[in-house]
Scaffold this active site. Structure first.
Site, PDB file in Angstrom:
ATOM      1  N   LEU A  90       0.810  -1.215   0.000  1.00  0.00           N
ATOM      2  CA  LEU A  90       0.000   0.000   0.000  1.00  0.00           C
ATOM      3  C   LEU A  90       0.846   1.269   0.000  1.00  0.00           C
ATOM      4  CD1 LEU A  90      -2.758  -1.064   2.562  1.00  0.00           C
ATOM      5  CD2 LEU A  90      -2.980  -0.908   0.086  1.00  0.00           C
ATOM      6  N   ARG A  91       2.159   1.132  -0.022  1.00  0.00           N
ATOM      7  CA  ARG A  91       2.994   2.332  -0.035  1.00  0.00           C
ATOM      8  C   ARG A  91       2.735   3.159  -1.293  1.00  0.00           C
ATOM      9  NH1 ARG A  91       7.695   0.274   1.106  1.00  0.00           N
ATOM     10  NH2 ARG A  91       7.703   0.854   3.308  1.00  0.00           N
TER      11      ARG A  91
END
Length: 699
Positions: A284-285
């Site tokens: 999810l970065r």
């Protein structure tokens, strides 16, 4: 102090009222991460001579000045009640204003220099334990620049990226326990030809841009004209761009004030998630970085909320390096897919947030009105394109489409050409299969090579296993240094003065550390007609590709020599650049006679040259052949003499016997005896089998 080349004088990095963002890919990425350091920094990838370092060094000149307390080495913000400094815990000291620092981290820096360490002078003279701040403390609220970041040791890159992500540094060592803030704009530049970053580290950089020299002669002339003008009269050149420098500073300061007031609506957040999911990025970065970049872009152009154009600009900077599934995938983003996911409809305007809205600056780039948002202007894509000065040569200003086309042409031109037939056999090239992850293998013994992640070696990194005399490359071993001084003091009256030790140069002891080194894997592959079976070549290429992928992660060098027809060719020079290597492997043809002697002599020459460059680099030669030397009447005798020559060089070697069929001549076994190498018969060359052979030889 010498004047720096102005940031706004770099072609493509000056304020341009004719576009929404006013900057090209590299300039835009640098400015956005300066507006919002939480983005996580910028990685600039590009060939040599493309003004990467010049642009980065000029960025600090356009950043707004900061306030600090006089005498504070940690640059804590005096206007932030939560900000504290180990130097001034009581927030004393007069407030002064100074320019933003640009701190350069050299590739050879030690961990002590980066994090900070005990002040040896005060420890030895006064017995006081005092912390000496490192480069991360000096870079707080400034810019930390790492040139050739791909050559920086992995554990130092981990330290930098962790500090950039958390904004904090904690040091627990040598009797020191201290923590301080470290919020900085992290910028790394690299030339992909010199090796890549590991995927795990690549993902930690917030944004990335690809830069390339322009192909348009008029653009190149403009770049050269400005550089010559700066070299001829630095003061006059800087004065000429003072107004545009001030304009950039004003816009960055204004954007920093706006960024907290920009609204990221639910529709925009959902669109960011859809874009990241469409490109199948890991984790999810990517979503977080894309959202932060879109907000910074909206603040930069003066919008009150994030629009489709902001998300597009953010995705072009935040996703290209995250969509790479393996090291051999070319960087970049499919813009057609991006536009399909974004759609043609503008995002609905989110409800007004509580509190005041950002004030539109009448002199800044005009924000888009609801009517104009139906057709948002195209944001220049990040490609490192250097356009001409729009005010000096507006007719020759290259647009985003031109930059994209030039980058595509440049990529195509850099691809290796297909090797031609030697004329004595049918030339055929087969593709390698899907690379797999090979098991770890190491060269036996204890080396002293370049730091890597494979074989055991003594060097400046790793666990401390002892101490040695002299001013070596290792860090100072304080305890052993004091012990040596104490032993000398017991037998030498000159060893003390007024009750204190007097250190001599002979007392110095440096730490001896055991870590890992990089190696050179040199494949010498028989590509003659007897080896040209499609299945066999696919398996050999797949094994080499897999080992190359693993070598990339472990900082090794890999080279390949192919011999066929009447000569041998260094198909893959010693390299860590996996993109070029993958293309060259797929283009390797097979067919013709077997010039075995030429292949061995070429391998010996490669080893000799690499040892001249670095005599500590330990090679492993893997000869893949059936041993049938058929090129010339005296081919067998020349092969025997060439093998003896390689044996005299003491190159660790393996001969993988690829002879098949019911009638076997045992020529590869004889070759291994001449090479003083291990002979491994292999009726079928399987990719897994070839890796197992290497593992069994060197583990």
């Amino acid at each position: 102090m010498p004047l720096k080349y102005p940031f706004s004088a770099v072609v493509g990095c000056e304020p341009d009222p004719t576009t929404t963002s006013g900057l090209d890919g590299m300039g835009l990425a640098l400015v956005l991460t300066a507006i919002s350091p939480e983005i996580g920094g910028v990685l600039v990838r590009g060939e040599k001579g493309t003004a990467k370092s010049t642009t980065v060094r000029g960025l600090a000149e356009v950043l707004p000045r900061i306030d600090v307390r006089d005498g504070d080495r940690f640059s804590a913000d005096p206007h932030d009640p939560a900000a504290t400094s180990p130097d001034l815990p009581d927030s004393s000291g007069a407030v002064v204003s100074r320019p933003v620092r640009l701190v350069e981290l050299p590739v050879g820096a030690t961990e002590d220099r980066v994090l900070g360490s005990l002040n040896l002078e005060k420890a030895l003279t006064a017995g006081a334990v005092e912390f000496e701040p490192g480069l991360l403390a000096r870079a707080h609220r400034g810019v930390l620049y790492v040139d050739e970041v791909n050559l920086l040791h992995d554990h130092l890159v981990d330290l930098l990226l962790d500090a950039a992500a958390t904004g904090q540094v904690t040091v627990e060592r040598d009797g020191v326990s201290i923590g301080h803030s470290a919020r900085f704009v992290l910028i790394g530049t690299m030339n992909p030809e010199e090796g890549e970053l590991r995927p795990q580290l690549l993902d930690r950089f917030g944004l990335t841009v690809e830069v390339a020299a322009p192909r348009d002669p008029s653009l190149r002339v403009e770049v050269v004209r400005r550089r010559l003008a700066f070299d001829r009269d630095p003061g006059g050149f800087v004065a000429r761009y003072a107004a545009s420098q001030a304009e950039l500073t004003r816009r960055i300061a204004l954007a920093r004030e706006r960024v907290a007031e920009v609204t990221l609506g639910d529709a925009a957040m959902l669109k960011v998630a859809e874009v990241c999911a469409a490109f199948e990025v890991h984790g999810l970065r990517a979503d977080i970085v894309t959202a932060r970049t879109a907000v910074a872009h909206a603040a930069w152009v003066g919008r009150r909320f994030v629009t489709r154009a902001d998300i597009r600009a953010a995705a072009l900077l935040a996703l290209p390096h995250r969509r790479r599934r393996n090291p051999f995938d070319a960087p970049g983003l499919d813009e057609r897919l991006l536009d399909e996911v974004l759609g043609d409809d503008e995002l609905p305007e989110p409800p007004e947030p509580d509190g005041p809205t950002p004030t539109q600056d009448p002199t800044s780039t005009p924000a888009e009105t609801p009517d104009s948002q139906d057709h948002p202007p195209a944001v220049p894509e990040p490609g490192g394109h250097e356009g001409t000065d729009p005010r000096a040569n507006e007719a020759e200003q290259a647009g985003p489409e031109t930059a994209h086309e030039e980058a595509s042409n440049s990529t195509q031109e850099s691809r290796p050409r297909r090797p031609q037939s030697t004329g004595d056999g049918v030339s055929s090239a087969v593709k390698s299969g899907d690379a797999y992850r090979p098991r770890l293998f190491t060269v036996e013994g204890l080396g002293q090579g370049t730091p890597g992640r494979r074989s055991r070696a003594l060097g400046s990194t790793g666990r401390r296993v002892g101490a040695g005399p002299g001013r070596g490359a290792g860090a100072l071993h304080l305890v052993e240094t004091l012990r040596a001084a104490a032993e000398r003091h017991a037998t030498d009256a000159s060893g003390s003065a007024e009750g204190r030790f007097v250190l001599h140069a002979s007392d110095l002891r440096t730490a001896v550390r055991e870590g890992r080194e990089a190696n050179l894997l040199l494949f010498c592959v028989d590509a003659s007609g007897s080896m040209a079976a499609r299945r066999r070549m696919v398996q050999v290429k797949t094994a080499i590709l897999s080992l190359l992928t693993d070598a990339y992660r472990r900082r090794d060098k890999v080279a390949m020599i192919s011999f066929r027809g009447t000569d041998a060719e260094v198909t893959l020079p010693p390299t860590g650049s996996v993109e070029v290597a993958a293309a060259l492997l797929d283009e390797l043809p097979a067919g013709g006679r077997t010039p075995l002697a030429e292949g061995l002599l070429t391998a010996a020459d490669v080893v000799r040259r690499e040892r001249l460059r670095d005599d500590r680099l330990r090679p492993l030669l893997v000869v893949v052949t059936d041993g049938r030397a058929t090129s010339g009447a005296d081919a067998v005798d020349r092969s025997r003499l060439a093998a003896a020559h390689v044996a005299v060089m003491r190159v660790p070697s393996i001969v993988v016997d690829c002879e098949e069929g019911p009638l076997r001549l045992g020529l590869a076994r004889r070759l291994s005896a001449h090479l003083q190498a291990e002979h491994v018969p292999m009726a079928r060359i399987s990719a897994t089998g070839l890796v197992d052979v290497v593992n069994g030889r060197v583990a």
